[in-house]
Design a protein around this motif. Structure first.
Motif, PDB file in Angstrom:
ATOM      1  N   GLU A  75      12.930  -8.228 -17.034  1.00  0.00           N
ATOM      2  CA  GLU A  75      12.360  -8.432 -15.706  1.00  0.00           C
ATOM      3  C   GLU A  75      11.593  -7.208 -15.219  1.00  0.00           C
ATOM      4  O   GLU A  75      10.527  -7.341 -14.625  1.00  0.00           O
ATOM      5  CB  GLU A  75      13.449  -8.819 -14.715  1.00  0.00           C
ATOM      6  N   VAL A  76      12.122  -6.027 -15.476  1.00  0.00           N
ATOM      7  CA  VAL A  76      11.409  -4.813 -15.068  1.00  0.00           C
ATOM      8  C   VAL A  76      10.076  -4.712 -15.817  1.00  0.00           C
ATOM      9  O   VAL A  76       9.047  -4.382 -15.217  1.00  0.00           O
ATOM     10  CB  VAL A  76      12.277  -3.558 -15.296  1.00  0.00           C
ATOM     11  N   LEU A  77      10.088  -5.012 -17.113  1.00  0.00           N
ATOM     12  CA  LEU A  77       8.842  -4.975 -17.882  1.00  0.00           C
ATOM     13  C   LEU A  77       7.875  -6.064 -17.428  1.00  0.00           C
ATOM     14  O   LEU A  77       6.672  -5.826 -17.307  1.00  0.00           O
ATOM     15  CB  LEU A  77       9.131  -5.114 -19.380  1.00  0.00           C
ATOM     16  N   TRP A  78       8.377  -7.272 -17.187  1.00  0.00           N
ATOM     17  CA  TRP A  78       7.542  -8.407 -16.788  1.00  0.00           C
ATOM     18  C   TRP A  78       6.907  -8.148 -15.430  1.00  0.00           C
ATOM     19  O   TRP A  78       5.686  -8.166 -15.281  1.00  0.00           O
ATOM     20  CB  TRP A  78       8.400  -9.674 -16.778  1.00  0.00           C
ATOM     21  N   PHE A  79       7.747  -7.942 -14.415  1.00  0.00           N
ATOM     22  CA  PHE A  79       7.225  -7.767 -13.062  1.00  0.00           C
ATOM     23  C   PHE A  79       6.550  -6.407 -12.898  1.00  0.00           C
ATOM     24  O   PHE A  79       5.567  -6.277 -12.174  1.00  0.00           O
ATOM     25  CB  PHE A  79       8.347  -7.961 -12.037  1.00  0.00           C
ATOM     26  N   GLY A  80       7.061  -5.396 -13.587  1.00  0.00           N
ATOM     27  CA  GLY A  80       6.392  -4.095 -13.588  1.00  0.00           C
ATOM     28  C   GLY A  80       5.032  -4.172 -14.238  1.00  0.00           C
ATOM     29  O   GLY A  80       4.087  -3.495 -13.829  1.00  0.00           O
ATOM     30  N   GLY A  81       4.909  -5.028 -15.249  1.00  0.00           N
ATOM     31  CA  GLY A  81       3.609  -5.245 -15.887  1.00  0.00           C
ATOM     32  C   GLY A  81       2.604  -5.840 -14.921  1.00  0.00           C
ATOM     33  O   GLY A  81       1.427  -5.485 -14.932  1.00  0.00           O
ATOM     34  N   GLY A  82       3.072  -6.742 -14.078  1.00  0.00           N
ATOM     35  CA  GLY A  82       2.184  -7.311 -13.057  1.00  0.00           C
ATOM     36  C   GLY A  82       1.730  -6.266 -12.061  1.00  0.00           C
ATOM     37  O   GLY A  82       0.542  -6.196 -11.718  1.00  0.00           O
ATOM     38  N   ALA A  83       2.666  -5.444 -11.604  1.00  0.00           N
ATOM     39  CA  ALA A  83       2.314  -4.379 -10.662  1.00  0.00           C
ATOM     40  C   ALA A  83       1.388  -3.359 -11.324  1.00  0.00           C
ATOM     41  O   ALA A  83       0.395  -2.925 -10.729  1.00  0.00           O
ATOM     42  CB  ALA A  83       3.581  -3.697 -10.151  1.00  0.00           C
ATOM     43  N   ALA A  84       1.693  -2.990 -12.559  1.00  0.00           N
ATOM     44  CA  ALA A  84       0.855  -2.030 -13.284  1.00  0.00           C
ATOM     45  C   ALA A  84      -0.545  -2.572 -13.512  1.00  0.00           C
ATOM     46  O   ALA A  84      -1.530  -1.826 -13.445  1.00  0.00           O
ATOM     47  CB  ALA A  84       1.508  -1.661 -14.613  1.00  0.00           C
ATOM     48  N   ALA A  85      -0.657  -3.864 -13.785  1.00  0.00           N
ATOM     49  CA  ALA A  85      -1.974  -4.469 -13.999  1.00  0.00           C
ATOM     50  C   ALA A  85      -2.824  -4.339 -12.740  1.00  0.00           C
ATOM     51  O   ALA A  85      -4.018  -4.031 -12.824  1.00  0.00           O
ATOM     52  CB  ALA A  85      -1.831  -5.938 -14.396  1.00  0.00           C
ATOM     53  N   LEU A  86      -2.212  -4.562 -11.578  1.00  0.00           N
ATOM     54  CA  LEU A  86      -2.966  -4.398 -10.335  1.00  0.00           C
ATOM     55  C   LEU A  86      -3.414  -2.951 -10.145  1.00  0.00           C
ATOM     56  O   LEU A  86      -4.564  -2.688  -9.773  1.00  0.00           O
ATOM     57  CB  LEU A  86      -2.115  -4.848  -9.136  1.00  0.00           C
ATOM     58  N   VAL A  87      -2.511  -2.017 -10.398  1.00  0.00           N
ATOM     59  CA  VAL A  87      -2.859  -0.600 -10.238  1.00  0.00           C
ATOM     60  C   VAL A  87      -3.970  -0.212 -11.204  1.00  0.00           C
ATOM     61  O   VAL A  87      -4.933   0.460 -10.832  1.00  0.00           O
ATOM     62  CB  VAL A  87      -1.610   0.290 -10.424  1.00  0.00           C
ATOM     63  N   ALA A  89      -6.198  -2.070 -12.375  1.00  0.00           N
ATOM     64  CA  ALA A  89      -7.439  -2.744 -11.984  1.00  0.00           C
ATOM     65  C   ALA A  89      -8.023  -2.129 -10.717  1.00  0.00           C
ATOM     66  O   ALA A  89      -9.006  -2.634 -10.187  1.00  0.00           O
ATOM     67  CB  ALA A  89      -7.185  -4.235 -11.777  1.00  0.00           C
ATOM     68  N   GLY A  90      -7.410  -1.054 -10.235  1.00  0.00           N
ATOM     69  CA  GLY A  90      -7.919  -0.368  -9.058  1.00  0.00           C
ATOM     70  C   GLY A  90      -7.345  -0.870  -7.748  1.00  0.00           C
ATOM     71  O   GLY A  90      -7.794  -0.467  -6.683  1.00  0.00           O
ATOM     72  N   ARG A  91      -6.364  -1.736  -7.788  1.00  0.00           N
ATOM     73  CA  ARG A  91      -5.721  -2.290  -6.587  1.00  0.00           C
ATOM     74  C   ARG A  91      -4.353  -1.645  -6.413  1.00  0.00           C
ATOM     75  O   ARG A  91      -3.311  -2.252  -6.630  1.00  0.00           O
ATOM     76  CB  ARG A  91      -5.582  -3.811  -6.698  1.00  0.00           C
ATOM     77  N   VAL A  92      -4.356  -0.365  -5.997  1.00  0.00           N
ATOM     78  CA  VAL A  92      -3.127   0.422  -5.925  1.00  0.00           C
ATOM     79  C   VAL A  92      -2.169  -0.115  -4.859  1.00  0.00           C
ATOM     80  O   VAL A  92      -0.985  -0.318  -5.121  1.00  0.00           O
ATOM     81  CB  VAL A  92      -3.443   1.918  -5.692  1.00  0.00           C
ATOM     82  N   VAL A  93      -2.660  -0.320  -3.653  1.00  0.00           N
ATOM     83  CA  VAL A  93      -1.783  -0.768  -2.565  1.00  0.00           C
ATOM     84  C   VAL A  93      -1.168  -2.131  -2.865  1.00  0.00           C
ATOM     85  O   VAL A  93       0.053  -2.310  -2.731  1.00  0.00           O
ATOM     86  CB  VAL A  93      -2.526  -0.752  -1.212  1.00  0.00           C
ATOM     87  N   PRO A  94      -1.949  -3.139  -3.319  1.00  0.00           N
ATOM     88  CA  PRO A  94      -1.308  -4.405  -3.695  1.00  0.00           C
ATOM     89  C   PRO A  94      -0.313  -4.245  -4.846  1.00  0.00           C
ATOM     90  O   PRO A  94       0.716  -4.918  -4.877  1.00  0.00           O
ATOM     91  CB  PRO A  94      -2.476  -5.303  -4.107  1.00  0.00           C
ATOM     92  N   GLY A  95      -0.591  -3.347  -5.779  1.00  0.00           N
ATOM     93  CA  GLY A  95       0.341  -3.112  -6.887  1.00  0.00           C
ATOM     94  C   GLY A  95       1.660  -2.540  -6.403  1.00  0.00           C
ATOM     95  O   GLY A  95       2.736  -2.963  -6.837  1.00  0.00           O
TER      96      GLY A  95
END
Length: 114
Positions: A75-87, A89-95
């Motif tokens: 879960e940490v890798l899965w959901f962390g991967g989603g947050a990392a993908a946003l960061v 992609a230049g979307r730090v605050v949404p990440g």
């Protein structure tokens, strides 16, 4: 009141799962250097995440269901991967917001034994 909150937390979990796929797809479509690479990353990234979740993480249908610490790591890798993908992609605050919602959601799932 508590059953409603528990059900709402499960809904948030599902929306976070969808959010991971959307985040990875977004990252892929904005990262690539040209259209074919963007298409490959934008569609292939979420496809890889879907396969990993289907094999290890799907609550009622995983081929190799993980429990305990292994589930927590997934879960940490899965959901962390989603947050990392946003960061990435230049979307730090949404990440950061995505990661924060996951932490609260995971804590509530542990408290409520979901």
């Amino acid at each position: 009141m508590i059953p409603l909150a528990r059900n709402a937390n499960l809904l948030v979990t599902f929306l976070l799962e969808l959010g991971v796929l959307a985040s990875v797809g977004y990252w892929g479509f904005v990262t690539g250097s040209n259209w074919p690479v963007r298409l490959l990353l934008g569609l292939g990234g979420p496809a890889l995440f879907i396969v990993a979740w289907a094999i290890f993480g799907a609550p009622n249908g995983a081929m190799i269901p993980l429990t305990g610490l292994a589930r927590a790591v997934l879960e940490v890798l899965w959901f962390g991967g989603g947050a990392a993908a946003l960061v990435m992609a230049g979307r730090v605050v949404p990440g950061i917001a995505f990661a924060a919602v996951f932490v609260v959601n995971a804590a509530l799932r542990l408290i409520w034994n979901q």
